[in-house]
Scaffold this motif. Structure first.
Motif, PDB file in Angstrom:
ATOM      1  N   SER A  33       0.833  -1.208   0.000  1.00  0.00           N
ATOM      2  CA  SER A  33       0.000   0.000   0.000  1.00  0.00           C
ATOM      3  C   SER A  33       0.864   1.252   0.000  1.00  0.00           C
ATOM      4  O   SER A  33       0.541   2.249  -0.674  1.00  0.00           O
ATOM      5  N   TYR A  34       1.965   1.235   0.756  1.00  0.00           N
ATOM      6  CA  TYR A  34       2.875   2.376   0.772  1.00  0.00           C
ATOM      7  C   TYR A  34       3.561   2.515  -0.582  1.00  0.00           C
ATOM      8  O   TYR A  34       3.701   3.615  -1.116  1.00  0.00           O
ATOM      9  N   PHE A  35       3.988   1.377  -1.159  1.00  0.00           N
ATOM     10  CA  PHE A  35       4.670   1.384  -2.454  1.00  0.00           C
ATOM     11  C   PHE A  35       3.806   2.061  -3.519  1.00  0.00           C
ATOM     12  O   PHE A  35       4.289   2.893  -4.296  1.00  0.00           O
ATOM     13  N   THR A  36       2.522   1.701  -3.561  1.00  0.00           N
ATOM     14  CA  THR A  36       1.668   2.233  -4.621  1.00  0.00           C
ATOM     15  C   THR A  36       1.420   3.732  -4.442  1.00  0.00           C
ATOM     16  O   THR A  36       1.421   4.489  -5.416  1.00  0.00           O
ATOM     17  N   LYS A  37       1.225   4.179  -3.207  1.00  0.00           N
ATOM     18  CA  LYS A  37       1.045   5.612  -2.958  1.00  0.00           C
ATOM     19  C   LYS A  37       2.306   6.391  -3.334  1.00  0.00           C
ATOM     20  O   LYS A  37       2.240   7.445  -3.967  1.00  0.00           O
ATOM     21  N   ARG A  38       3.435   5.851  -2.925  1.00  0.00           N
ATOM     22  CA  ARG A  38       4.708   6.518  -3.205  1.00  0.00           C
ATOM     23  C   ARG A  38       4.993   6.542  -4.708  1.00  0.00           C
ATOM     24  O   ARG A  38       5.473   7.551  -5.243  1.00  0.00           O
ATOM     25  N   ALA A  39       4.686   5.441  -5.400  1.00  0.00           N
ATOM     26  CA  ALA A  39       4.912   5.374  -6.842  1.00  0.00           C
ATOM     27  C   ALA A  39       4.015   6.370  -7.578  1.00  0.00           C
ATOM     28  O   ALA A  39       4.457   7.042  -8.522  1.00  0.00           O
ATOM     29  N   TYR A  40       2.766   6.485  -7.159  1.00  0.00           N
ATOM     30  CA  TYR A  40       1.852   7.445  -7.777  1.00  0.00           C
ATOM     31  C   TYR A  40       2.398   8.866  -7.649  1.00  0.00           C
ATOM     32  O   TYR A  40       2.423   9.629  -8.632  1.00  0.00           O
ATOM     33  N   GLN A  41       2.846   9.236  -6.449  1.00  0.00           N
ATOM     34  CA  GLN A  41       3.372  10.570  -6.225  1.00  0.00           C
ATOM     35  C   GLN A  41       4.648  10.813  -7.028  1.00  0.00           C
ATOM     36  O   GLN A  41       4.899  11.931  -7.482  1.00  0.00           O
ATOM     37  N   GLU A  42       5.456   9.781  -7.196  1.00  0.00           N
ATOM     38  CA  GLU A  42       6.661   9.894  -8.017  1.00  0.00           C
ATOM     39  C   GLU A  42       6.289  10.259  -9.445  1.00  0.00           C
ATOM     40  O   GLU A  42       6.856  11.183 -10.044  1.00  0.00           O
ATOM     41  N   GLY A  43       5.330   9.535 -10.000  1.00  0.00           N
ATOM     42  CA  GLY A  43       4.905   9.821 -11.363  1.00  0.00           C
ATOM     43  C   GLY A  43       4.298  11.207 -11.511  1.00  0.00           C
ATOM     44  O   GLY A  43       4.589  11.929 -12.466  1.00  0.00           O
ATOM     45  N   PHE A  44       3.462  11.591 -10.546  1.00  0.00           N
ATOM     46  CA  PHE A  44       2.805  12.897 -10.582  1.00  0.00           C
ATOM     47  C   PHE A  44       3.839  14.022 -10.558  1.00  0.00           C
ATOM     48  O   PHE A  44       3.790  14.960 -11.364  1.00  0.00           O
ATOM     49  N   ALA A  45       4.801  13.920  -9.640  1.00  0.00           N
ATOM     50  CA  ALA A  45       5.828  14.960  -9.514  1.00  0.00           C
ATOM     51  C   ALA A  45       6.694  15.033 -10.763  1.00  0.00           C
ATOM     52  O   ALA A  45       7.045  16.127 -11.230  1.00  0.00           O
ATOM     53  N   LYS A  46       7.054  13.887 -11.321  1.00  0.00           N
ATOM     54  CA  LYS A  46       7.940  13.893 -12.480  1.00  0.00           C
ATOM     55  C   LYS A  46       7.246  14.466 -13.710  1.00  0.00           C
ATOM     56  O   LYS A  46       7.898  15.038 -14.587  1.00  0.00           O
ATOM     57  N   ALA A  47       5.925  14.356 -13.791  1.00  0.00           N
ATOM     58  CA  ALA A  47       5.199  14.997 -14.890  1.00  0.00           C
ATOM     59  C   ALA A  47       5.318  16.514 -14.787  1.00  0.00           C
ATOM     60  O   ALA A  47       5.464  17.209 -15.798  1.00  0.00           O
ATOM     61  N   ILE A  48       5.273  17.044 -13.569  1.00  0.00           N
ATOM     62  CA  ILE A  48       5.419  18.488 -13.368  1.00  0.00           C
ATOM     63  C   ILE A  48       6.828  18.932 -13.731  1.00  0.00           C
ATOM     64  O   ILE A  48       7.035  19.932 -14.427  1.00  0.00           O
ATOM     65  N   ILE A  49       7.821  18.145 -13.293  1.00  0.00           N
ATOM     66  CA  ILE A  49       9.221  18.501 -13.546  1.00  0.00           C
ATOM     67  C   ILE A  49       9.552  18.379 -15.036  1.00  0.00           C
ATOM     68  O   ILE A  49      10.305  19.181 -15.592  1.00  0.00           O
ATOM     69  N   LYS A  50       8.975  17.371 -15.710  1.00  0.00           N
ATOM     70  CA  LYS A  50       9.273  17.103 -17.116  1.00  0.00           C
ATOM     71  C   LYS A  50       8.903  18.286 -18.007  1.00  0.00           C
ATOM     72  O   LYS A  50       9.468  18.448 -19.100  1.00  0.00           O
ATOM     73  N   LYS A  51       8.013  19.127 -17.540  1.00  0.00           N
ATOM     74  CA  LYS A  51       7.630  20.296 -18.328  1.00  0.00           C
ATOM     75  C   LYS A  51       8.829  21.200 -18.587  1.00  0.00           C
ATOM     76  O   LYS A  51       8.906  21.873 -19.619  1.00  0.00           O
ATOM     77  N   GLU A  52       9.785  21.214 -17.643  1.00  0.00           N
ATOM     78  CA  GLU A  52      10.923  22.134 -17.744  1.00  0.00           C
ATOM     79  C   GLU A  52      12.264  21.436 -17.968  1.00  0.00           C
ATOM     80  O   GLU A  52      13.191  22.047 -18.496  1.00  0.00           O
ATOM     81  N   TYR A  53      12.379  20.176 -17.564  1.00  0.00           N
ATOM     82  CA  TYR A  53      13.694  19.539 -17.543  1.00  0.00           C
ATOM     83  C   TYR A  53      13.645  18.127 -18.120  1.00  0.00           C
ATOM     84  O   TYR A  53      12.626  17.437 -18.026  1.00  0.00           O
ATOM     85  N   GLU A  54      14.774  17.708 -18.687  1.00  0.00           N
ATOM     86  CA  GLU A  54      14.930  16.326 -19.118  1.00  0.00           C
ATOM     87  C   GLU A  54      15.156  15.428 -17.906  1.00  0.00           C
ATOM     88  O   GLU A  54      15.830  15.819 -16.962  1.00  0.00           O
ATOM     89  N   LEU A  55      14.608  14.228 -17.954  1.00  0.00           N
ATOM     90  CA  LEU A  55      14.734  13.286 -16.837  1.00  0.00           C
ATOM     91  C   LEU A  55      15.546  12.071 -17.290  1.00  0.00           C
ATOM     92  O   LEU A  55      15.059  10.949 -17.350  1.00  0.00           O
ATOM     93  N   LYS A  56      16.804  12.319 -17.607  1.00  0.00           N
ATOM     94  CA  LYS A  56      17.650  11.259 -18.160  1.00  0.00           C
ATOM     95  C   LYS A  56      17.874  10.117 -17.174  1.00  0.00           C
ATOM     96  O   LYS A  56      17.836   8.946 -17.550  1.00  0.00           O
ATOM     97  N   GLU A  57      18.140  10.438 -15.911  1.00  0.00           N
ATOM     98  CA  GLU A  57      18.390   9.392 -14.919  1.00  0.00           C
ATOM     99  C   GLU A  57      17.144   8.539 -14.708  1.00  0.00           C
ATOM    100  O   GLU A  57      17.233   7.321 -14.569  1.00  0.00           O
ATOM    101  N   GLU A  58      15.986   9.179 -14.691  1.00  0.00           N
ATOM    102  CA  GLU A  58      14.743   8.436 -14.507  1.00  0.00           C
ATOM    103  C   GLU A  58      14.499   7.482 -15.675  1.00  0.00           C
ATOM    104  O   GLU A  58      13.997   6.361 -15.478  1.00  0.00           O
ATOM    105  N   MET A  59      14.850   7.904 -16.873  1.00  0.00           N
ATOM    106  CA  MET A  59      14.653   7.041 -18.044  1.00  0.00           C
ATOM    107  C   MET A  59      15.551   5.817 -17.981  1.00  0.00           C
ATOM    108  O   MET A  59      15.148   4.717 -18.360  1.00  0.00           O
ATOM    109  N   LYS A  60      16.761   5.983 -17.480  1.00  0.00           N
ATOM    110  CA  LYS A  60      17.658   4.823 -17.309  1.00  0.00           C
ATOM    111  C   LYS A  60      17.053   3.808 -16.337  1.00  0.00           C
ATOM    112  O   LYS A  60      17.067   2.603 -16.567  1.00  0.00           O
ATOM    113  N   TYR A  61      16.508   4.338 -15.257  1.00  0.00           N
ATOM    114  CA  TYR A  61      15.927   3.466 -14.239  1.00  0.00           C
ATOM    115  C   TYR A  61      14.664   2.777 -14.771  1.00  0.00           C
ATOM    116  O   TYR A  61      14.416   1.603 -14.499  1.00  0.00           O
TER     117      TYR A  61
END
Length: 289
Positions: A218-246
């Motif tokens: 349950s914690y994993f899924t909540k944390r994963a959702y927030q990770e995706g949500f935040a990275k969508a906001i960040i992706k508007k301005e910056y490349e996420l090269k490290e995240e793509m590798k992972y």
């Protein structure tokens, strides 16, 4: 070289922050000050009483009057007197040479603007696969980004005067698992202050207490959702090269839990994209046009 240690906390975490401060008391080289930041004045008054006589190091207990980790960290930076700022979570403890290593790294490497180090889990129940350490706010020798994470990251203070502070739309707010405020700030530094490097020093180590509830699905899924949500906001301005590798690693090594985590990251990311779209539509510039 002066270093301010900033610890954000909230009511209910009193025993954790006392252990954290005890680890700062044991440093081979003490910091110039400790700043504890709470959300509200009521919490601040409680912690002033609770932390009385907890350290011989100069300590300030302040409040941001806002909810969330990013606002608390910004308040801590604005309050600080140090040339360098060292962040540690209230549920972490530092190795005795933590401040010494931070100080020597900044002193011997003028080009270093951001410094991170290992965040090692202290499991209070069952353990998890190392590839999921990012979920519990820890680093891994084998997986993940070399980018520092918020539980153990230090900055030259002048950076904040040049490019601003943590994005208060990101980051944890008590039990709301918001994330990635330090990621966005580091990417902003790399874009706008490229003369400063971001490095990872294996000797700058802290240990992160990990209760068993953080290893549950349950914690994993909540944390994963927030990770995706935040990275969508960040992706508007910056490349996420490290995240793509992972992401590529996970896709090439799928198992049931990895599949579920990726699914919730994707769900969060899509919702983040929608959120960005709505916010752009609401902006004064677009309304004016």
């Amino acid at each position: 070289m002066t270093i301010s240690v900033i610890i954000s906390s909230y009511r209910g975490n009193e025993p954790l922050i006392k252990s954290c401060i005890e680890s700062i008391n044991l440093q081979t080289v003490p910091p110039s000050e400790i700043i504890v930041v709470l959300d509200t004045k009521e919490e601040k008054d409680l912690f002033v009483s609770y932390l009385a006589d907890s350290t011989q190091i100069p300590i300030s207990v302040v409040y941001s009057d806002k909810k969330g980790l990013s606002a608390a960290r910004n308040k801590g930076v604005r309050t600080s007197i140090g040339e360098n700022i060292a962040f540690i979570d209230d549920d972490a403890v530092a190795e005795p040479n933590w401040i010494e290593e931070i100080s020597s790294t900044f002193k011997s490497n003028p080009s270093v603007g951001v410094l991170g180090g290992p965040v090692i889990p202290l499991f209070e129940g069952q353990t998890i696969d190392e590839k999921f350490y990012w979920v519990i706010g820890c680093t891994s020798d084998r997986f993940g980004s070399p980018r520092p994470i918020g539980c153990n990251v230090s900055f030259r203070k002048d950076i904040f005067g040049h490019i601003g502070y943590f994005n208060e739309d990101l980051g944890r707010a008590k039990k709301r698992l918001g994330v990635a405020e330090e990621t966005e700030l580091i990417l902003r530094i790399q874009k706008h202050m490229p003369w400063y490097s971001v490095i990872f020093n294996e000797r700058v180590r802290v240990f992160h207490k990990t209760p068993e509830k953080r290893t549950k699905l349950s914690y994993f899924t909540k944390r994963a959702y927030q990770e995706g949500f935040a990275k969508a906001i960040i992706k508007k301005e910056y490349e996420l090269k490290e995240e793509m590798k992972y992401l590529r690693y996970f896709l090439n090594h799928l198992d049931p839990r990895s599949f579920l985590v990726l699914s919730f990251i994707g769900f969060g990311y899509l919702n983040g994209v929608v959120h960005v779209f709505i916010e752009e539509r609401k902006s004064p510039k677009l309304q004016a046009s």
